[in-house]
Write a protein that holds these residues in place. Structure first.
Motif, PDB file in Angstrom:
ATOM      1  N   PRO A  31      -2.699  -0.277   8.959  1.00 19.78           N
ATOM      2  CA  PRO A  31      -3.693   0.527   8.228  1.00 19.78           C
ATOM      3  C   PRO A  31      -4.873   0.894   9.111  1.00 19.78           C
ATOM      4  O   PRO A  31      -5.189   0.198  10.078  1.00 19.78           O
ATOM      5  CB  PRO A  31      -4.127  -0.413   7.103  1.00 19.78           C
ATOM      6  N   THR A  71      -0.316   9.273   5.101  1.00 21.72           N
ATOM      7  CA  THR A  71      -0.919   8.790   3.869  1.00 21.72           C
ATOM      8  C   THR A  71      -0.014   7.748   3.235  1.00 21.72           C
ATOM      9  O   THR A  71       1.168   8.006   2.996  1.00 21.72           O
ATOM     10  CB  THR A  71      -1.144   9.940   2.882  1.00 21.72           C
ATOM     11  N   THR A 102      -8.995   1.321   8.969  1.00 18.23           N
ATOM     12  CA  THR A 102     -10.077   0.750   8.177  1.00 18.23           C
ATOM     13  C   THR A 102     -11.347   1.566   8.382  1.00 18.23           C
ATOM     14  O   THR A 102     -11.471   2.345   9.324  1.00 18.23           O
ATOM     15  CB  THR A 102     -10.335  -0.716   8.559  1.00 18.23           C
ATOM     16  N   SER A 143      -3.747   4.680  -5.613  1.00 21.59           N
ATOM     17  CA  SER A 143      -4.721   5.074  -4.599  1.00 21.59           C
ATOM     18  C   SER A 143      -4.018   5.369  -3.275  1.00 21.59           C
ATOM     19  O   SER A 143      -2.895   4.925  -3.028  1.00 21.59           O
ATOM     20  CB  SER A 143      -5.772   3.976  -4.400  1.00 21.59           C
ATOM     21  N   SER A 172       0.821  -1.218   0.000  1.00 19.96           N
ATOM     22  CA  SER A 172       0.000   0.000   0.000  1.00 19.96           C
ATOM     23  C   SER A 172       0.850   1.262   0.000  1.00 19.96           C
ATOM     24  O   SER A 172       0.356   2.355  -0.321  1.00 19.96           O
ATOM     25  CB  SER A 172      -0.907   0.014   1.233  1.00 19.96           C
ATOM     26  N   THR A 203     -11.430   6.253   5.630  1.00 18.92           N
ATOM     27  CA  THR A 203      -9.971   6.169   5.670  1.00 18.92           C
ATOM     28  C   THR A 203      -9.286   6.051   4.305  1.00 18.92           C
ATOM     29  O   THR A 203      -8.068   5.968   4.259  1.00 18.92           O
ATOM     30  CB  THR A 203      -9.532   4.970   6.537  1.00 18.92           C
ATOM     31  N   GLY A 204     -10.033   6.076   3.226  1.00 21.88           N
ATOM     32  CA  GLY A 204      -9.419   5.980   1.909  1.00 21.88           C
ATOM     33  C   GLY A 204      -9.039   7.328   1.337  1.00 21.88           C
ATOM     34  O   GLY A 204      -9.112   7.531   0.117  1.00 21.88           O
ATOM     35  N   ARG A 212      -4.489   5.700   1.127  1.00 29.57           N
ATOM     36  CA  ARG A 212      -5.254   5.334   2.311  1.00 29.57           C
ATOM     37  C   ARG A 212      -4.512   5.852   3.538  1.00 29.57           C
ATOM     38  O   ARG A 212      -3.313   6.136   3.488  1.00 29.57           O
ATOM     39  CB  ARG A 212      -5.463   3.819   2.409  1.00 29.57           C
ATOM     40  N   GLN A 213      -5.243   5.957   4.650  1.00 27.69           N
ATOM     41  CA  GLN A 213      -4.636   6.398   5.893  1.00 27.69           C
ATOM     42  C   GLN A 213      -4.128   5.210   6.697  1.00 27.69           C
ATOM     43  O   GLN A 213      -4.807   4.179   6.816  1.00 27.69           O
ATOM     44  CB  GLN A 213      -5.644   7.182   6.724  1.00 27.69           C
TER      45      GLN A 213
END
Length: 429
Positions: free
Chosen positions: A262, A238, A264, A244, A211, A268-269, A246-247
């Motif tokens: 991550p 980030t 969820t 893409s 990610s 959070t995206g 995500r946090q």
């Protein structure tokens, strides 16, 4: 008070330094169309190494040992760990210690993690230390470094914010040290062991999960105190994989051990979430910019799961007509929650402002700045990304604010100001 007069800029700047490097993993494989019916590319490289006569293997290792040992205190240990990490790819091979180090070197790369930029700083008090230093506080500063391939990593500095706003930054170590990575079975949680770092400035947190392939960006640190009194240093950042975002969260067990995992949930995206320094009404609370326009308030019973939120503040003034967001975690003062904000206006210019949220109900915006506090000046308008002034967090001491900020997505500077002057520059929301 005029908003532009609240902060005084200090004569200290942090510039990117291409001489600071870290040894990080290097992986390679054949394109999918060329994989079938042949050993893996990793196996092919190892077989070439093993086909060398022992004298040549020794010679090759000696060629790389000297420069790597000069620039990296633990180069041999990194190469040895890298050899162990790729055993599953290369198959079981019995080799002596020198050959193991040589193979490890082929699966490593020296990476100049801040060669292009050093920016978007965040700052918190150093945890678990005496914070009284000649009338000041010791702090740790996180910075986003950019190197080859526009890949973002996190690096650190320490220093003292002393009496009369004297700011002293500790010289960074010449060494960059990669963390030892312990990965969870689901491959979505890692522990970073930085015990080889003798100084926080040696620790480099580079992408380790799929990610994060293109970057670990914009860490927003906060000294968090939970309802049971347990304190920890937490940072949201980030993760960007090239497509893409995500946090994710970095939680310090101590300054040498970090858990990375991550977040969820439906909220959070996106980029730019920042955690409040304590629970409110028993819940964890964050700020975000989920719709890329407004500042949102998010609440959750679970630190790692964020399902719901709502916008609380949107563009009002010309310098923020395009977008608003936070510039780090809220700071608790007597009057409420002080939040530094960013606004995006003409020619995608980023300016720094502020607002005040109600202490008991932070969904209520009490006041905000009608004009920016910091903005790209004529001498600071250029850079890697022009017209950007940005921060990921500030530090409070005795009603004074130390605000590190980035210029042009390239380097970082510092400003100081008084809370009372800042509040005087605000108007009712």
């Amino acid at each position: 008070m005029n908003a532009a007069d609240v902060f005084t800029k200090l004569d200290i700047e942090l510039m990117p330094d291409p001489s600071r490097t870290v040894i990080r993993p290097f992986s390679f494989d054949y394109p999918d169309a060329f994989k079938d019916g042949r050993p893996s590319r990793a196996q092919a490289v190892v077989q070439r190494v093993l086909a060398l006569d022992p004298a040549m293997r020794t010679r090759m290792l000696r060629l790389i040992e000297k420069p790597m040992r000069e620039r990296h205190r633990n180069a041999d240990a990194v190469f040895r760990r890298r050899f162990e990490a790729v055993r599953g790819e290369i198959g079981e091979v019995e080799v002596d210690e020198e050959t193991a180090l040589l193979i490890g070197a082929y699966f490593s790369q020296e990476y100049a993690f801040e060669s292009a930029a050093l920016f978007n700083p965040s700052i918190v008090r150093l945890p678990d230390e005496d914070q009284t230093v000649e009338g000041g506080v010791r702090f740790v500063l996180s910075l986003r470094g950019i190197g080859e391939g526009h890949i973002s990593s996190v690096t650190f500095r320490t220093g003292v914010w002393g009496a009369d706003d004297q700011l002293t930054l500790d010289p960074p170590s010449a060494h960059g040290v990669p963390p030892q990575i312990e990965q969870d079975d689901d491959d979505d949680w890692v522990r970073l062991q930085c015990e080889d770092s003798q100084d926080p400035s040696e620790t480099v947190i580079f992408p380790v999960l799929p990610s994060q392939r293109q970057g670990v960006e914009d860490l927003r640190l906060v000294n968090f105190t939970d309802h049971d009194g347990v304190k920890s240093m937490i940072g949201t950042y980030t993760a960007f994989d090239g497509t893409s975002s995500r946090q994710e969260m970095l939680r310090g067990v101590d300054m040498r051990t970090f858990d990375m995992r991550p977040l969820t949930g439906a909220m959070t995206g996106y980029k730019g979430m920042a955690l409040f320094p304590r629970r409110i009404d028993g819940q964890f609370v964050m700020l975000g910019r989920q719709d890329n326009e407004n500042i949102w308030l998010l609440r959750s019973d679970d630190l790692y799961t964020w399902e719901t939120g709502a916008p609380i503040m949107g563009p009002k003034y010309p310098w923020e007509f395009v977008q608003m967001g936070n510039c780090g975690s809220p700071i608790e003062i007597d009057e409420g929650w002080l939040v530094f904000t960013h606004g995006v206006g003409m020619v995608r210019g980023y300016c720094v402002g502020a607002c005040l949220l109600d202490k008991d109900d932070p969904s209520k915006v009490l006041m905000r700045t009608a004009s920016p506090l910091l903005f790209p000046s004529s001498e600071q308008r250029g850079g890697y990304v022009p017209n950007v002034t940005y921060s990921c967090g500030a530090l409070l001491k005795d009603r004074r604010i130390l605000l590190p900020y980035a210029i042009g997505d390239e380097f970082s500077a510092f400003a100081v100001g008084a809370v009372d002057d800042l509040l005087a520059a605000m108007e009712p929301a």
